[in-house]
Write a protein that holds these residues in place. Structure first.
Motif, PDB file in Angstrom:
ATOM      1  N   PRO A 157       0.826  -1.204   0.000  1.00 29.06           N
ATOM      2  CA  PRO A 157       0.000   0.000   0.000  1.00 29.06           C
ATOM      3  C   PRO A 157       0.863   1.258   0.000  1.00 29.06           C
ATOM      4  N   VAL A 158       0.252   2.373  -0.358  1.00 24.71           N
ATOM      5  CA  VAL A 158       0.966   3.647  -0.510  1.00 24.71           C
ATOM      6  C   VAL A 158       0.458   4.650   0.520  1.00 24.71           C
ATOM      7  N   ILE A 159       1.378   5.389   1.124  1.00 28.92           N
ATOM      8  CA  ILE A 159       1.033   6.554   1.939  1.00 28.92           C
ATOM      9  C   ILE A 159       1.615   7.790   1.270  1.00 28.92           C
ATOM     10  N   LEU A 160       0.761   8.727   0.899  1.00 30.19           N
ATOM     11  CA  LEU A 160       1.201  10.044   0.447  1.00 30.19           C
ATOM     12  C   LEU A 160       1.412  10.910   1.687  1.00 30.19           C
ATOM     13  N   LEU A 161       2.557  11.559   1.803  1.00 32.19           N
ATOM     14  CA  LEU A 161       2.896  12.326   3.005  1.00 32.19           C
ATOM     15  C   LEU A 161       3.103  13.798   2.640  1.00 32.19           C
ATOM     16  N   SER A 162       2.239  14.647   3.189  1.00 33.13           N
ATOM     17  CA  SER A 162       2.278  16.086   2.908  1.00 33.13           C
ATOM     18  C   SER A 162       2.973  16.821   4.051  1.00 33.13           C
ATOM     19  N   HIS A 163       4.073  17.497   3.736  1.00 28.18           N
ATOM     20  CA  HIS A 163       4.853  18.182   4.764  1.00 28.18           C
ATOM     21  C   HIS A 163       4.191  19.487   5.212  1.00 28.18           C
ATOM     22  N   GLY A 164       4.642  19.956   6.368  1.00 30.58           N
ATOM     23  CA  GLY A 164       4.149  21.213   6.904  1.00 30.58           C
ATOM     24  C   GLY A 164       4.963  22.392   6.411  1.00 30.58           C
ATOM     25  N   HIS A 165       4.947  23.460   7.224  1.00 29.74           N
ATOM     26  CA  HIS A 165       5.598  24.713   6.815  1.00 29.74           C
ATOM     27  C   HIS A 165       6.411  25.250   7.985  1.00 29.74           C
ATOM     28  N   GLY A 166       7.342  24.441   8.471  1.00 29.62           N
ATOM     29  CA  GLY A 166       8.122  24.830   9.638  1.00 29.62           C
ATOM     30  C   GLY A 166       9.272  25.754   9.308  1.00 29.62           C
ATOM     31  N   PRO A 167      10.022  26.171  10.350  1.00 29.76           N
ATOM     32  CA  PRO A 167      11.098  27.151  10.167  1.00 29.76           C
ATOM     33  C   PRO A 167      12.362  26.593   9.517  1.00 29.76           C
ATOM     34  N   SER A 168      12.554  25.286   9.544  1.00 29.51           N
ATOM     35  CA  SER A 168      13.769  24.728   8.952  1.00 29.51           C
ATOM     36  C   SER A 168      13.737  24.840   7.433  1.00 29.51           C
ATOM     37  N   ASN A 169      14.899  24.795   6.834  1.00 28.16           N
ATOM     38  CA  ASN A 169      14.972  24.930   5.388  1.00 28.16           C
ATOM     39  C   ASN A 169      14.564  23.654   4.668  1.00 28.16           C
ATOM     40  N   ASN A 170      15.006  22.511   5.176  1.00 31.46           N
ATOM     41  CA  ASN A 170      14.837  21.268   4.425  1.00 31.46           C
ATOM     42  C   ASN A 170      13.786  20.309   4.969  1.00 31.46           C
ATOM     43  N   LEU A 171      13.358  20.468   6.199  1.00 30.93           N
ATOM     44  CA  LEU A 171      12.380  19.521   6.725  1.00 30.93           C
ATOM     45  C   LEU A 171      11.035  19.668   6.027  1.00 30.93           C
ATOM     46  N   SER A 172      10.697  20.881   5.619  1.00 26.91           N
ATOM     47  CA  SER A 172       9.464  21.089   4.855  1.00 26.91           C
ATOM     48  C   SER A 172       9.738  20.828   3.384  1.00 26.91           C
ATOM     49  N   SER A 173      10.016  19.577   3.097  1.00 30.94           N
ATOM     50  CA  SER A 173      10.346  19.157   1.730  1.00 30.94           C
ATOM     51  C   SER A 173      10.364  17.640   1.704  1.00 30.94           C
ATOM     52  N   LEU A 174      10.812  17.073   0.610  1.00 31.08           N
ATOM     53  CA  LEU A 174      10.949  15.620   0.515  1.00 31.08           C
ATOM     54  C   LEU A 174      11.982  15.075   1.498  1.00 31.08           C
ATOM     55  N   ASN A 175      12.763  15.962   2.127  1.00 26.27           N
ATOM     56  CA  ASN A 175      13.808  15.527   3.051  1.00 26.27           C
ATOM     57  C   ASN A 175      13.351  15.455   4.499  1.00 26.27           C
ATOM     58  N   GLY A 176      12.089  15.758   4.776  1.00 27.09           N
ATOM     59  CA  GLY A 176      11.603  15.773   6.148  1.00 27.09           C
ATOM     60  C   GLY A 176      10.898  14.495   6.557  1.00 27.09           C
ATOM     61  N   TYR A 177      10.474  14.487   7.829  1.00 28.81           N
ATOM     62  CA  TYR A 177       9.581  13.462   8.388  1.00 28.81           C
ATOM     63  C   TYR A 177      10.161  12.056   8.334  1.00 28.81           C
ATOM     64  N   ALA A 178      11.485  11.955   8.404  1.00 29.72           N
ATOM     65  CA  ALA A 178      12.115  10.634   8.384  1.00 29.72           C
ATOM     66  C   ALA A 178      11.655   9.732   9.525  1.00 29.72           C
ATOM     67  N   PRO A 179      11.384  10.244  10.744  1.00 32.91           N
ATOM     68  CA  PRO A 179      10.947   9.328  11.804  1.00 32.91           C
ATOM     69  C   PRO A 179       9.660   8.582  11.462  1.00 32.91           C
ATOM     70  N   LEU A 180       8.777   9.207  10.710  1.00 35.25           N
ATOM     71  CA  LEU A 180       7.555   8.528  10.281  1.00 35.25           C
ATOM     72  C   LEU A 180       7.781   7.733   8.999  1.00 35.25           C
ATOM     73  N   ALA A 181       8.368   8.375   7.994  1.00 37.72           N
ATOM     74  CA  ALA A 181       8.522   7.732   6.688  1.00 37.72           C
ATOM     75  C   ALA A 181       9.330   6.447   6.797  1.00 37.72           C
ATOM     76  N   ASN A 182      10.401   6.466   7.591  1.00 36.91           N
ATOM     77  CA  ASN A 182      11.233   5.274   7.721  1.00 36.91           C
ATOM     78  C   ASN A 182      10.492   4.139   8.421  1.00 36.91           C
ATOM     79  N   PHE A 183       9.739   4.476   9.461  1.00 36.21           N
ATOM     80  CA  PHE A 183       8.987   3.434  10.161  1.00 36.21           C
ATOM     81  C   PHE A 183       7.926   2.842   9.249  1.00 36.21           C
TER      82      PHE A 183
END
Length: 319
Positions: free
Chosen positions: A47-73
């Motif tokens: 199955p597929v999960i589409l993951l939509s990032h937020g709009h935080g203060p960091s430069n790269n977390l609000s992008s395809l490079n964020g949310y590794a704790p969830l995406a990896n699990f």
């Protein structure tokens, strides 16, 4: 409170393949749509999960490079996770600041997911060792903060376009279920914080038409004073104001970062708690697994384990 001792209802995690960027040219989009795809190294009918990032203060977390704790699990436990870099990303500001739809790009964020689904076969074939392993009928969605706003639209919520006054619906029927993580709540009189005037679109959502099954996750210490004086209950609105079937997970002592889901050791996480993030990753995976596999008891089992007793990480209610 000690961290709960958990057993994994999915079995042992498997190694994860993470591939980026997958680049999709989209006519009319000011830059190509770039994606990260994370998938288990083994398994089929994924199955597929589409993951939509937020709009935080960091430069790269609000992008395809964020949310590794969830995406990896999620990927380690049998999901293919697709993460687009939306046009709101800080990594793109210098390229799209003057593009139509700036700065909130509310319509483009939702349309990014529709483009992904329309070209899922292209994405699958672009990622090494993934071709032929995806179940195209089992599609789920998750979003954090502004990503939760985007998820609400894709799950059926309406939105009053502030430019035209027309009600817009961007529902994506291929998405079977969703998870809204610290999503914005209602507009109206309670949408009265200092940032409300700058982001009127956030308060323009009508949850009454959000009919798809969804898990709404809210932190009981997530007090978004910049948008509202309603307190943490504002983030429960996508549950309170939407029709069933919905489930609300209220995480104890969690603030807007929900323990640090946006990235490992992220400086903007005000409530860093790796145990909470681990529990949330397991709960969200269990919810989506059970929604996509209706005979599964994964959600029930995981809830009993993590949201009951003296070590409960949160409280669950359903309608």
């Amino acid at each position: 409170m000690s961290a709960p001792t958990t057993t994994d209802a999915f079995g042992a995690p498997v190694p994860v393949l993470s591939f980026s960027p997958v680049v999709l040219p989209v006519p009319g989009r000011p830059v190509d749509l770039q994606l990260r795809v994370s998938a288990p190294a083994t398994g089929t009918d994924l199955p597929v999960i589409l993951l939509s990032h937020g709009h935080g203060p960091s430069n790269n977390l609000s992008s395809l490079n964020g949310y590794a704790p969830l995406a990896n699990f999620w990927a380690a436990h049998g999901f293919v996770v697709v993460q687009p870099t939306h046009l709101t990303s800080s990594t793109l500001t210098h390229l799209v600041a003057d593009a139509p739809g700036a700065p909130d790009f509310w319509r483009a964020r939702a349309e990014d997911m529709t483009h992904v689904l329309a070209r899922l076969d292209v994405i699958e074939n672009a990622v090494p060792q993934l071709a032929g392993r995806i179940d195209h009928a089992k599609i789920a969605l998750a979003g954090h903060s502004l990503g939760g706003f985007t998820a609400a639209l894709l799950l059926g919520a309406g939105l009053t376009d502030p430019d035209t006054g027309n009600v817009v619906h961007l529902v994506e029927p291929r998405i079977k279920a969703g998870v809204l993580l610290a999503a914005p709540g209602r507009g109206g009189d309670v949408f009265n914080g200092p940032m409300a005037a700058q982001w009127p679109i956030v308060g323009a959502v009508d949850f009454s038409t959000m009919t798809a099954p969804a898990l709404v996750v809210a932190g009981d210490k997530d007090d978004s004073r910049h948008f509202t004086d309603m307190g943490p209950a504002w983030h429960s609105d996508p549950y309170t104001l939407a029709p069933g079937p919905k489930t609300l997970l209220t995480l104890f002592d969690a603030e807007h970062g929900l323990g640090g889901i946006a990235g490992y050791d992220a400086a903007e996480t005000t409530d860093e708690n790796p145990a909470r993030v681990a529990a949330l990753a397991q709960l969200t995976a269990a919810y989506l697994h059970s929604q996509l596999h209706p005979d599964s008891l994964t959600w029930q089992t995981t809830c009993e384990e993590l949201t009951s007793g003296s070590d409960a990480v949160g409280h669950v209610e359903t309608k």
